[in-house]
Motif scaffolding. Structure first.
Motif, PDB file in Angstrom:
ATOM      1  N   ARG A 115      -4.310   4.688  11.562  1.00  0.00           N
ATOM      2  CA  ARG A 115      -2.998   4.318  11.496  1.00  0.00           C
ATOM      3  C   ARG A 115      -1.945   5.069  11.351  1.00  0.00           C
ATOM      4  O   ARG A 115      -2.271   6.300  10.520  1.00  0.00           O
ATOM      5  CB  ARG A 115      -2.824   3.086  10.683  1.00  0.00           C
ATOM      6  CG  ARG A 115      -4.045   1.895  11.340  1.00  0.00           C
ATOM      7  CD  ARG A 115      -3.985   0.966  10.346  1.00  0.00           C
ATOM      8  NE  ARG A 115      -2.781  -0.193  10.511  1.00  0.00           N
ATOM      9  CZ  ARG A 115      -2.053  -0.915   9.573  1.00  0.00           C
ATOM     10  NH1 ARG A 115      -2.684  -0.550   8.143  1.00  0.00           N
ATOM     11  NH2 ARG A 115      -1.559  -1.684   9.630  1.00  0.00           N
ATOM     12  N   THR A 147       0.751  -1.391   0.009  1.00  0.00           N
ATOM     13  CA  THR A 147      -0.083  -0.078  -0.078  1.00  0.00           C
ATOM     14  C   THR A 147       0.910   1.146   0.098  1.00  0.00           C
ATOM     15  O   THR A 147       0.403   2.391  -0.523  1.00  0.00           O
ATOM     16  CB  THR A 147      -0.961  -0.093   1.372  1.00  0.00           C
ATOM     17  OG1 THR A 147      -1.499  -1.256   1.201  1.00  0.00           O
ATOM     18  CG2 THR A 147      -2.063   1.239   1.172  1.00  0.00           C
ATOM     19  N   SER A 187      -1.453  -9.358   4.574  1.00  0.00           N
ATOM     20  CA  SER A 187      -1.579  -8.106   4.300  1.00  0.00           C
ATOM     21  C   SER A 187      -1.688  -7.375   5.639  1.00  0.00           C
ATOM     22  O   SER A 187      -2.575  -7.664   6.433  1.00  0.00           O
ATOM     23  CB  SER A 187      -2.681  -8.022   3.189  1.00  0.00           C
ATOM     24  OG  SER A 187      -3.128  -6.516   3.646  1.00  0.00           O
ATOM     25  N   GLY A 188      -1.130  -6.158   5.788  1.00  0.00           N
ATOM     26  CA  GLY A 188      -1.013  -5.621   6.884  1.00  0.00           C
ATOM     27  C   GLY A 188      -2.662  -4.832   7.151  1.00  0.00           C
ATOM     28  O   GLY A 188      -3.247  -4.690   8.188  1.00  0.00           O
ATOM     29  N   THR A 189      -3.256  -4.243   6.109  1.00  0.00           N
ATOM     30  CA  THR A 189      -4.401  -3.744   6.038  1.00  0.00           C
ATOM     31  C   THR A 189      -5.544  -4.625   6.344  1.00  0.00           C
ATOM     32  O   THR A 189      -6.424  -4.425   7.032  1.00  0.00           O
ATOM     33  CB  THR A 189      -4.904  -3.392   4.432  1.00  0.00           C
ATOM     34  OG1 THR A 189      -3.916  -2.762   3.761  1.00  0.00           O
ATOM     35  CG2 THR A 189      -6.039  -2.648   4.329  1.00  0.00           C
ATOM     36  N   ARG A 207       2.967  -7.002   3.627  1.00  0.00           N
ATOM     37  CA  ARG A 207       3.681  -6.753   5.228  1.00  0.00           C
ATOM     38  C   ARG A 207       4.269  -8.070   5.613  1.00  0.00           C
ATOM     39  O   ARG A 207       5.606  -8.028   6.219  1.00  0.00           O
ATOM     40  CB  ARG A 207       2.483  -6.693   6.098  1.00  0.00           C
ATOM     41  CG  ARG A 207       2.871  -6.534   7.629  1.00  0.00           C
ATOM     42  CD  ARG A 207       1.766  -6.321   8.401  1.00  0.00           C
ATOM     43  NE  ARG A 207       2.268  -6.301   9.883  1.00  0.00           N
ATOM     44  CZ  ARG A 207       2.750  -5.096  10.446  1.00  0.00           C
ATOM     45  NH1 ARG A 207       2.980  -4.165   9.963  1.00  0.00           N
ATOM     46  NH2 ARG A 207       3.390  -5.330  11.826  1.00  0.00           N
TER      47      ARG A 207
HETATM   48  P1  PGA Z   1      -0.329  -4.307   3.134  1.00  0.00           P
HETATM   49  O1  PGA Z   1       0.094  -3.231   4.287  1.00  0.00           O
HETATM   50  O2  PGA Z   1      -0.191  -3.465   1.916  1.00  0.00           O
HETATM   51  O3  PGA Z   1       0.423  -5.417   3.227  1.00  0.00           O
HETATM   52  O4  PGA Z   1      -1.851  -4.414   3.486  1.00  0.00           O
HETATM   53  C1  PGA Z   1      -0.278  -2.042   4.509  1.00  0.00           C
HETATM   54  C2  PGA Z   1      -0.235  -1.766   6.084  1.00  0.00           C
HETATM   55  O5  PGA Z   1       0.086  -2.387   6.999  1.00  0.00           O
HETATM   56  O6  PGA Z   1      -1.082  -0.657   6.285  1.00  0.00           O
END
Ligand code: PGA
Length: 237
Positions: free
Chosen positions: A185, A20, A117-119, A48
């Motif tokens: 965040r 992202t 993914s962190g999102t 992530r």
């Molecule tokens: P991601 O990370 O692209 O892996 O979702 C983004 C985030 O951690 O905000």
């Protein structure tokens, strides 16, 4: 100092950023590379989980990710806001409604980023805290694919507001005004604990303090702010 600017700082800067971050990191690099023409930058983009692996292996000078690493010994500094918002098609029945309860949102079919993914992690945490289940309609491995699937009417999703920059299907997406959102965040720059940062890496760390200046707000192409489908009514002054 002037000599600094003229390119006395030379060397390589290896950056690794989460998926992202690609919406703003390259733009940030523009002025940096102009200011320091002697610094050669390489940018690795991955999700992530992969970036954390790279961090654990000390493969890069600096990493950019959406939450400080909890799993491993690392130092990190926040440098930019990263609000996560609920996106729906512009014609969704909830678009324009105020203070939608999270439980109501949970009735909608969801488009989720891939595991790792962190999102996705942040969104799953919010739902888990409220003991709500996510109705997963589909998993997609990219933010772009998710935005297109939203427009296609497959469901709603939670993505970083940065994903609305530049290539968003403008006018076809709405940000829903849901309780608990935006999830506030930040973007963090991180490196392994005890790592001796190079002069070049320190220069970039310092430069990141100006990041908010270089990363412009999401553009709104609508003449009147009140008409902008990307802003929920609550945030329209
Ligand atoms: P991601 O990370 O692209 O892996 O979702 C983004 C985030 O951690 O905000």
């Amino acid at each position: 100092l002037v000599a600094d600017m003229k390119g006395l700082k030379k060397g390589a800067l290896r950056l690794a950023v989460v998926t992202t971050a690609k919406y703003f990191a390259p733009r940030l690099l523009g002025p940096f590379c102009q200011q320091y023409p002697g610094i050669e930058v390489s940018l690795k983009v991955s999700n992530r989980e992969r970036i954390l692996e790279r961090l654990a292996d000390n493969q890069d000078d600096l990493c950019i990710l959406g939450q400080p690493p909890e799993e491993l010994e690392a130092e990190s500094e926040p440098f930019l806001e990263n609000p996560l918002v609920v996106l729906a098609p512009a014609n969704h029945p909830l678009a324009g409604k105020k203070k939608i309860p999270l439980a109501r949102l949970a009735e909608e079919p969801f488009l989720l980023r891939e595991p790792g993914s962190g999102t996705r992690m942040a969104m799953e945490r919010l739902f888990a805290t409220h003991r709500l289940k996510i109705k997963v309609r589909m998993e997609l491995g990219s933010n772009e694919a998710i935005k297109q699937a939203i427009v296609g009417g497959l469901g709603v999703s939670v993505l970083s507001r940065h994903t609305l920059a530049l290539d968003a299907p403008m006018g076809q997406l709405a940000i829903l005004d849901v309780e608990g959102f935006p999830i506030e965040r930040h973007w963090y720059v991180a490196w392994p604990s005890g790592k001796q940062l190079s002069v070049v890496a320190r220069t970039f760390l310092d430069y990141l303090k100006q990041a908010p200046k270089f990363v412009s707000e999401v553009p709104c192409h609508h003449a009147e702010q009140g008409e902008c489908p990307l802003l929920p009514p609550a945030t329209v002054a």
